[in-house]
Design an enzyme around this catalytic site. Structure first.
Site, PDB file in Angstrom:
ATOM      1  CG  ASN A   7     -32.739  -7.418 -12.964  1.00  0.00           C
ATOM      2  OD1 ASN A   7     -32.998  -7.562 -11.637  1.00  0.00           O
ATOM      3  ND2 ASN A   7     -32.506  -6.118 -13.282  1.00  0.00           N
ATOM      4  CG  ASP A   9     -32.491  -5.689  -9.433  1.00  0.00           C
ATOM      5  OD1 ASP A   9     -31.452  -6.167  -8.954  1.00  0.00           O
ATOM      6  OD2 ASP A   9     -32.946  -4.740 -10.066  1.00  0.00           O
ATOM      7  CG  HIS A  10     -38.340  -7.380  -8.770  1.00  0.00           C
ATOM      8  ND1 HIS A  10     -38.478  -6.006  -8.055  1.00  0.00           N
ATOM      9  CD2 HIS A  10     -38.631  -7.033 -10.101  1.00  0.00           C
ATOM     10  CE1 HIS A  10     -38.405  -5.185  -8.969  1.00  0.00           C
ATOM     11  NE2 HIS A  10     -38.433  -5.550 -10.119  1.00  0.00           N
ATOM     12  NE  ARG A  18     -44.098  -8.872   6.339  1.00  0.00           N
ATOM     13  CZ  ARG A  18     -44.964  -9.940   6.679  1.00  0.00           C
ATOM     14  NH1 ARG A  18     -44.097 -10.814   7.464  1.00  0.00           N
ATOM     15  NH2 ARG A  18     -46.022 -10.058   6.505  1.00  0.00           N
ATOM     16  CG  HIS A  43     -30.377  -1.048 -10.383  1.00  0.00           C
ATOM     17  ND1 HIS A  43     -31.402  -0.573 -11.057  1.00  0.00           N
ATOM     18  CD2 HIS A  43     -29.475  -0.050 -10.183  1.00  0.00           C
ATOM     19  CE1 HIS A  43     -31.176   0.554 -11.221  1.00  0.00           C
ATOM     20  NE2 HIS A  43     -30.101   1.002 -10.589  1.00  0.00           N
ATOM     21  NE  ARG A  45     -33.536   2.256  -7.508  1.00  0.00           N
ATOM     22  CZ  ARG A  45     -34.222   2.954  -8.573  1.00  0.00           C
ATOM     23  NH1 ARG A  45     -34.274   1.927  -9.503  1.00  0.00           N
ATOM     24  NH2 ARG A  45     -34.398   4.145  -8.393  1.00  0.00           N
ATOM     25  NE  ARG A  49     -36.539   1.787  -5.110  1.00  0.00           N
ATOM     26  CZ  ARG A  49     -37.046   2.690  -6.229  1.00  0.00           C
ATOM     27  NH1 ARG A  49     -37.734   1.923  -7.011  1.00  0.00           N
ATOM     28  NH2 ARG A  49     -36.861   3.821  -5.960  1.00  0.00           N
ATOM     29  CD  GLU A  70     -29.766  -3.234 -14.339  1.00  0.00           C
ATOM     30  OE1 GLU A  70     -30.255  -2.588 -13.641  1.00  0.00           O
ATOM     31  OE2 GLU A  70     -30.329  -4.051 -15.194  1.00  0.00           O
ATOM     32  CB  THR A 100     -39.010   0.098 -12.552  1.00  0.00           C
ATOM     33  OG1 THR A 100     -37.738  -0.803 -13.336  1.00  0.00           O
ATOM     34  CG2 THR A 100     -39.870   0.510 -13.744  1.00  0.00           C
ATOM     35  CB  THR A 101     -34.494   1.916 -14.825  1.00  0.00           C
ATOM     36  OG1 THR A 101     -33.853   1.115 -13.738  1.00  0.00           O
ATOM     37  CG2 THR A 101     -33.422   2.784 -15.480  1.00  0.00           C
ATOM     38  CD  GLU A 151     -30.050  -3.432 -20.648  1.00  0.00           C
ATOM     39  OE1 GLU A 151     -28.969  -3.828 -20.221  1.00  0.00           O
ATOM     40  OE2 GLU A 151     -31.123  -3.803 -20.221  1.00  0.00           O
ATOM     41  CG  HIS A 194     -37.070  -1.369 -18.419  1.00  0.00           C
ATOM     42  ND1 HIS A 194     -38.351  -1.379 -18.031  1.00  0.00           N
ATOM     43  CD2 HIS A 194     -36.284  -1.045 -17.367  1.00  0.00           C
ATOM     44  CE1 HIS A 194     -38.666  -0.650 -16.824  1.00  0.00           C
ATOM     45  NE2 HIS A 194     -37.561  -0.619 -16.094  1.00  0.00           N
ATOM     46  N   GLY A 195     -38.988  -4.335 -19.281  1.00  0.00           N
ATOM     47  CA  GLY A 195     -40.449  -4.660 -19.566  1.00  0.00           C
ATOM     48  C   GLY A 195     -40.592  -5.658 -20.542  1.00  0.00           C
TER      49      GLY A 195
HETATM   50  N1  PXP Z   1     -32.396  -3.668 -17.918  1.00  0.00           N
HETATM   51  C1  PXP Z   1     -32.117  -2.507 -17.062  1.00  0.00           C
HETATM   52  C2  PXP Z   1     -30.987  -1.538 -17.545  1.00  0.00           C
HETATM   53  C3  PXP Z   1     -32.704  -2.197 -16.107  1.00  0.00           C
HETATM   54  O1  PXP Z   1     -32.610  -1.326 -15.350  1.00  0.00           O
HETATM   55  C4  PXP Z   1     -34.145  -2.995 -15.666  1.00  0.00           C
HETATM   56  C5  PXP Z   1     -34.894  -3.164 -14.521  1.00  0.00           C
HETATM   57  O2  PXP Z   1     -33.931  -3.198 -13.331  1.00  0.00           O
HETATM   58  C6  PXP Z   1     -34.084  -4.430 -16.584  1.00  0.00           C
HETATM   59  C7  PXP Z   1     -33.213  -4.458 -17.649  1.00  0.00           C
HETATM   60  C8  PXP Z   1     -35.131  -5.320 -16.345  1.00  0.00           C
HETATM   61  O3  PXP Z   1     -36.398  -4.990 -16.566  1.00  0.00           O
HETATM   62  P1  PXP Z   1     -37.523  -5.853 -16.073  1.00  0.00           P
HETATM   63  O4  PXP Z   1     -37.592  -6.002 -14.729  1.00  0.00           O
HETATM   64  O5  PXP Z   1     -38.819  -5.062 -16.438  1.00  0.00           O
HETATM   65  O6  PXP Z   1     -37.496  -7.071 -17.004  1.00  0.00           O
END
Ligand code: PXP
Length: 240
Positions: A7, A9-10, A18, A43, A45, A49, A70, A100-101, A151, A194-195
């Protein structure tokens, strides 16, 4: 073999801090692929963001592994998903104020809406995964709405592991194992995320029939220290 969806996203979170043009998630996707990612997850969103519409367009043109998009079960983003046609969409819940989700999609409460979204996505050839808490009631509905995969939300397990709450961690892992079996028995593909981190991922990766793990924050955090290609390689080694 368990597949790794990275993922990114970050990477966009840093750029949006910025409101500039770097770092670009497309660069990250390339490096993640070089490190062995089996898929790229992003994702889109509703509040935009981090990932922007342009990122999705570029990634659809440049990523050579599969793209897992996502989105919430909301008209605007579902329409974008149908136009972009990633290989997979994961339907997630969204609340504007969340960091976060936070929880899985409540498909018991929104069965008709989710069924319609799944049908719409599948009609244009997109595989659909549902992001659900490890709850037997939720999974029962997943097979009824004709999803391809579930998932499992590993957030509660990951949080217990982070806090060294050994009993809670064991209970949460047990829930993941029980609901994983149910998912497989329903004929659905098993995903989780997630996490998940380099420390807590192994027991989840070892759950029988685990097909795909989606991991973002921990990989991007390590990438700041060792580079993204190496961070992805390290995670791939752990999930086997
Ligand atoms: N799976 C889903 C459905 C998520 O929404 C996220 C966070 O965007 C992740 C996985 C990844 O989570 P993490 O960034 O905590 O690894």
């Amino acid at each position: 073999m368990t597949e790794l969806g990275v993922n990114i996203d970050h990477v966009a979170t840093v750029r949006e801090a910025r409101k500039t043009n770097e770092p670009d998630p497309a660069w990250a996707a390339t490096l993640a692929e070089l490190g062995g990612a089996d898929g790229i997850t992003l994702h889109l969103r509703e509040d935009r963001r981090h990932i922007q519409d342009r990122d999705l367009q570029i990634l659809m043109e440049t990523v050579t592994v599969r793209v897992n998009l996502e989105v919430a079960c909301a008209e605007e983003v579902l329409a974008i998903a149908c136009r972009a046609r990633p290989q997979q969409v994961t339907l997630v819940p969204e609340r504007r104020e969340e960091v976060t989700t936070e929880g899985g999609l409540d498909i018991v409460a929104s069965e008709a809406r989710v069924r319609e979204a799944v049908a719409r996505l599948k009609d244009v050839g997109i595989g659909v995964s549902l992001f659900l808490d490890p709850s037997e009631a939720q999974i029962e509905v997943a097979s009824r709405v004709a999803a391809d995969a579930v998932e499992l939300h590993t957030g509660a397990y990951a949080e217990a592991a982070r806090r060294h709450q050994v009993d809670v961690e064991r209970n949460e892992l047990e829930k993941l194992c029980i609901t994983s079996k149910q998912i497989v028995q329903c004929g659905l593909r098993l995903h989780a995320g997630h996490g998940l981190t380099y420390r807590n991922v192994s027991p989840v990766a070892e759950i029988p029939a685990m097909h795909e793990l989606n991991i973002g924050h921990s990989i991007i955090a390590r990438a700041l220290m060792v580079g993204l290609e190496q961070a992805v390689r390290d995670m791939k080694k752990l999930i086997g």
